[in-house]
Design an enzyme around this catalytic site. Sequence first.
Site: not given
Ligand code: AMP
Length: 276
Positions: A34, A145, A150
């Site tokens: 994040h 990514q 998504q």
């Molecule tokens: P989430 O809180 O899981 O909904 O994720 C919020 C955002 O962070 C989304 O755009 C995810 O794709 C991104 N995200 C989650 N994990 C990672 C990661 N390991 N690397 C890069 N972006 C991430």
Amino acid sequence: MRVVETVADFRRACGAARRPLGLVPTMGGLHAGHLALVKRSKAECATTAATIFVNPAQFGPKEDFNTYPRNLWTDLDMFESEGVDLVFTPPVEEVYPTAFDTWVNVGKVSSRLEGEARPGHFRGVATVVTKLLAIARPDRAYFGQKDAQQCLVIKQLNDDLALGAVVVIVPTVREPDGLALSSRNVNLRPDERRAAPVLYRALCLAQKMQREGTNDAEAICRAMREEVGKERLAQVDYVSISDAATLEDLERVDRPALALLAVRIGKTRLIDNIAL
Ligand code: AMP
């Protein structure tokens, strides 16, 4: 850092923000993945707004909405240390008031893979992201990514509904052993955590096979399944080689493609992908 909880306050604060405005939507349970989105927004935008909202609409009835990691105070500290300017942390009723009755359904690109495995998931994602983009009206919006499908769903709705943001996709942040950072990783028991890098090993194997000249998607998928199968605690949900732009299933890797997989480790379901 300002924290707001109502749609009205968030809209007003975004309207008054120095431009360009970058938006980083999250469900909290923050980690370095994040923060990579925040860093990118900070590098490109005069103001960075983030959201923390565990969106009930994107969880199925048997999924982990109730047990999803929630650490609001730690999350706010992390955003503040990264220099986030504004955070929107709405209660569920603020996003979905009693009279709420409009849903955003993205077509083809949301139909396979996660869409098939998690009916209704992308309808929930598309609806909440549309609402956040409509409230904040950011110049740029940042997504990871790791959630490749998504990203495509959000690009599609941003284009189709003319929401006007530039959708920026940030590379996946990984642990040193290759495991993609995910809020759900905290649910892995120590033996499951040791098993979890098998996803990345299978993806690297796919990339290696393709680089060494194998274009047969079925052969690559078979090898990925075998690799995951070596891990006693891991169970494949799906493995796929798909067109990187449309996510259509490929028989041959003859254009930009993604290897994608979803794997259950105990009760935790993990997804990951790599470019071919
Ligand atoms: P989430 O809180 O899981 O909904 O994720 C919020 C955002 O962070 C989304 O755009 C995810 O794709 C991104 N995200 C989650 N994990 C990672 C990661 N390991 N690397 C890069 N972006 C991430």
